[in-house]
Design a protein around this motif. Sequence first.
Motif, PDB file in Angstrom:
ATOM      1  N   VAL A   1      17.936 -42.573 -77.983  1.00 19.02           N
ATOM      2  CA  VAL A   1      16.889 -42.946 -77.021  1.00 19.02           C
ATOM      3  C   VAL A   1      16.954 -42.025 -75.808  1.00 19.02           C
ATOM      4  O   VAL A   1      18.039 -41.650 -75.353  1.00 19.02           O
ATOM      5  N   LEU A   2      15.788 -41.652 -75.303  1.00 20.01           N
ATOM      6  CA  LEU A   2      15.716 -40.889 -74.056  1.00 20.01           C
ATOM      7  C   LEU A   2      14.383 -41.159 -73.380  1.00 20.01           C
ATOM      8  O   LEU A   2      13.478 -41.742 -73.992  1.00 20.01           O
ATOM      9  N   THR A   3      14.264 -40.751 -72.151  1.00 14.62           N
ATOM     10  CA  THR A   3      13.012 -40.864 -71.400  1.00 14.62           C
ATOM     11  C   THR A   3      12.449 -39.472 -71.205  1.00 14.62           C
ATOM     12  O   THR A   3      13.167 -38.558 -70.783  1.00 14.62           O
ATOM     13  N   THR A   4      11.173 -39.294 -71.532  1.00 15.10           N
ATOM     14  CA  THR A   4      10.562 -37.972 -71.394  1.00 15.10           C
ATOM     15  C   THR A   4      10.534 -37.555 -69.927  1.00 15.10           C
ATOM     16  O   THR A   4      10.461 -38.387 -69.029  1.00 15.10           O
ATOM     17  N   GLY A   5      10.580 -36.247 -69.718  1.00  9.11           N
ATOM     18  CA  GLY A   5      10.566 -35.728 -68.358  1.00  9.11           C
ATOM     19  C   GLY A   5      11.154 -34.332 -68.321  1.00  9.11           C
ATOM     20  O   GLY A   5      11.055 -33.578 -69.289  1.00  9.11           O
ATOM     21  N   HIS A   6      11.807 -34.011 -67.226  1.00 14.75           N
ATOM     22  CA  HIS A   6      12.362 -32.679 -67.033  1.00 14.75           C
ATOM     23  C   HIS A   6      13.419 -32.371 -68.095  1.00 14.75           C
ATOM     24  O   HIS A   6      14.300 -33.190 -68.369  1.00 14.75           O
TER      25      HIS A   6
ATOM     26  N   LEU B   1      13.473 -31.561 -73.956  1.00 13.86           N
ATOM     27  CA  LEU B   1      13.857 -30.997 -75.248  1.00 13.86           C
ATOM     28  C   LEU B   1      15.368 -30.827 -75.372  1.00 13.86           C
ATOM     29  O   LEU B   1      15.962 -31.315 -76.342  1.00 13.86           O
ATOM     30  N   PRO B   2      16.034 -30.144 -74.410  1.00 19.42           N
ATOM     31  CA  PRO B   2      17.500 -30.049 -74.536  1.00 19.42           C
ATOM     32  C   PRO B   2      18.175 -31.412 -74.501  1.00 19.42           C
ATOM     33  O   PRO B   2      19.185 -31.630 -75.180  1.00 19.42           O
ATOM     34  N   ARG B   3      17.621 -32.350 -73.719  1.00 19.77           N
ATOM     35  CA  ARG B   3      18.210 -33.683 -73.696  1.00 19.77           C
ATOM     36  C   ARG B   3      18.019 -34.389 -75.029  1.00 19.77           C
ATOM     37  O   ARG B   3      18.908 -35.115 -75.499  1.00 19.77           O
ATOM     38  N   ALA B   4      16.849 -34.171 -75.660  1.00 19.58           N
ATOM     39  CA  ALA B   4      16.593 -34.770 -76.966  1.00 19.58           C
ATOM     40  C   ALA B   4      17.533 -34.193 -78.013  1.00 19.58           C
ATOM     41  O   ALA B   4      18.081 -34.924 -78.850  1.00 19.58           O
ATOM     42  N   LEU B   5      17.726 -32.896 -77.980  1.00 22.10           N
ATOM     43  CA  LEU B   5      18.626 -32.253 -78.945  1.00 22.10           C
ATOM     44  C   LEU B   5      20.059 -32.741 -78.752  1.00 22.10           C
ATOM     45  O   LEU B   5      20.793 -32.960 -79.729  1.00 22.10           O
TER      46      LEU B   5
ATOM     47  N   LEU C   1       7.254 -34.426 -77.718  1.00 21.09           N
ATOM     48  CA  LEU C   1       7.690 -35.026 -76.460  1.00 21.09           C
ATOM     49  C   LEU C   1       6.644 -34.829 -75.371  1.00 21.09           C
ATOM     50  O   LEU C   1       6.355 -35.744 -74.586  1.00 21.09           O
ATOM     51  N   ALA C   2       6.051 -33.627 -75.335  1.00 21.69           N
ATOM     52  CA  ALA C   2       5.030 -33.343 -74.324  1.00 21.69           C
ATOM     53  C   ALA C   2       3.807 -34.240 -74.505  1.00 21.69           C
ATOM     54  O   ALA C   2       3.153 -34.621 -73.522  1.00 21.69           O
ATOM     55  N   ALA C   3       3.497 -34.587 -75.763  1.00 17.97           N
ATOM     56  CA  ALA C   3       2.310 -35.410 -76.031  1.00 17.97           C
ATOM     57  C   ALA C   3       2.450 -36.818 -75.477  1.00 17.97           C
ATOM     58  O   ALA C   3       1.453 -37.505 -75.262  1.00 17.97           O
ATOM     59  N   PHE C   4       3.688 -37.254 -75.227  1.00 17.48           N
ATOM     60  CA  PHE C   4       3.903 -38.598 -74.698  1.00 17.48           C
ATOM     61  C   PHE C   4       3.766 -38.666 -73.181  1.00 17.48           C
ATOM     62  O   PHE C   4       3.770 -39.747 -72.607  1.00 17.48           O
TER      63      PHE C   4
ATOM     64  N   ASP D   1       8.116 -39.769 -68.194  1.00 17.56           N
ATOM     65  CA  ASP D   1       8.741 -41.061 -67.891  1.00 17.56           C
ATOM     66  C   ASP D   1       8.402 -42.131 -68.920  1.00 17.56           C
ATOM     67  O   ASP D   1       8.198 -43.303 -68.584  1.00 17.56           O
ATOM     68  N   VAL D   2       8.344 -41.727 -70.193  1.00 19.25           N
ATOM     69  CA  VAL D   2       8.073 -42.660 -71.286  1.00 19.25           C
ATOM     70  C   VAL D   2       9.337 -42.778 -72.138  1.00 19.25           C
ATOM     71  O   VAL D   2       9.856 -41.768 -72.625  1.00 19.25           O
TER      72      VAL D   2
END
Length: 364
Positions: free
Chosen positions: A90-95, A98-102, A140-143, A146-147
Motif C-alpha cells: 500500500v502507498l499514497t500517490t504523490g511525490h 514510482l520509486p516508492r511503489a517499486l 499511478l499518475a492516472a490516480f 494523495d490517493v
Amino acid sequence: MTDVTTAIDSRPDRQAGGPTVSSFEFWPGWIFYTPIVLYWIILGLWHRDFSLPTAANPRIETGGLCGESKSSILDMAGDVARKWIAPYAVLTTGHDDLPRALAAMKGAGLSFPVVLKPDIGCNGTGVRIMRDEDSLRAGLAAFGRDVPVMLQHLIPYGHEVGLFYIRHPDEAEGRITSLTYKEVPCLTGDGTSTVEELVHADPRTRLVPHIYLPRLKARLHEIPPAGQSLPLVFAGNHCKGSIFHDRAVDITPELQARVNTIMRDIPDFHFGRIDAKALSLASLRKGEDFQIIEINGVGSEATHIWDARTTLRDAYVTQFMHYRETFRIGAKKRREGWKSSGAMAMLRAWLRQRRLMASYPMND
C-alpha cells in the motif's frame, strides 16, 4: 500454463438455450435497490438503529458498508489467514510515487505484472494491470495525488469466485451462503468484423454495449484474426460486464471448513464476501489451491443473484435474508458492548468514497 488451462477446461458452461441476461439484470440501480432500501428502513426502525449492520464487523470502518480501506481488512488477518491472501503493498500517490511503489513491491515480494487498484472503492473501479515500470508510472499518475492505492500479486489462476460468508458471534462455525463463478466475457474474431461489430453481434454484449465500448475505444476499428479471443474486462464485477454463474453446488464441507479456518483468524469478522481466484473448481471444492483478492464487509452482496437464471423473486429473497442477518449480527455485537457507526458517520464515509471514485481512471 497448466493452471490456466485447467481453469478454462473446467469452466461451468452456460445452459444451452438458457437466458443470456435475466429480466432485471441491467435495470437502473435505483429501481432494483428501492425495495431493499425500504426493507433496510423497516429493519432499522425495528432495531431502533439504522446503522446497526455496521456493528456486524465492528473493527472495520462502517463494518465494510462503504468508505473502508481494503488493506485495513486484510491487515487484520492472523498468520493462518495471511497464507491464503495474495501478497500486497500500500502507498499514497504523490511525490516520487514510482520509486516508492517499486520499494513497496520489493518489500512485499512482488514483481511485475501486478494489479494496481484504489484502497478505497468498490465495483472494480480503477482496477488495472501493471506490466512494467512504464505502465506503473502512468497508472499511478492516472490516480492523481494523495490517493491511497494497493499493488497486489496478479494471481495466475483462471477461476475468479465470490464466496459469501456469515458467522454469528454465538456460533463457532460460519457458513457459506453463496458461491458465484465470475466469467470474463470474450469475443472471438472472424477475420472480417471489427471489434465494434463483434460487440453488437454478440447475444449478450449487444444488449449492453455502453458497458464495453468505452473501454475498447482505442480498438473499435481493429479486425481481430479469425479464432482470436478478445477478453472484454479484467475486473470481475457485474456492473463492469463480467458474467456471473451460481455455483452453490460447489459448496462442500471441505470448502466450508477451510473458509471457517481462514475467517476465524480475522478478529470479529462475521459478515461479508470473499473474492478469490482458484486453480479449478475441483480444487476449490476440496478447499485447496485458491488465493484471496479481497474481503468485503456488510456493503457486499451475494453475487449469484446476477446469474441469468435467477428469478427476481429469488434475488429479493436472497437480498432480504442477508440484510436481515446483518441486522441480527449487529444486534448481538451491540449486546457484547460494540457500537454501530451512526448514520452521520455512514454518510461521511459514503461521500468520501463517492468523491474518490469519481477521480479514479477507467478499469481494465
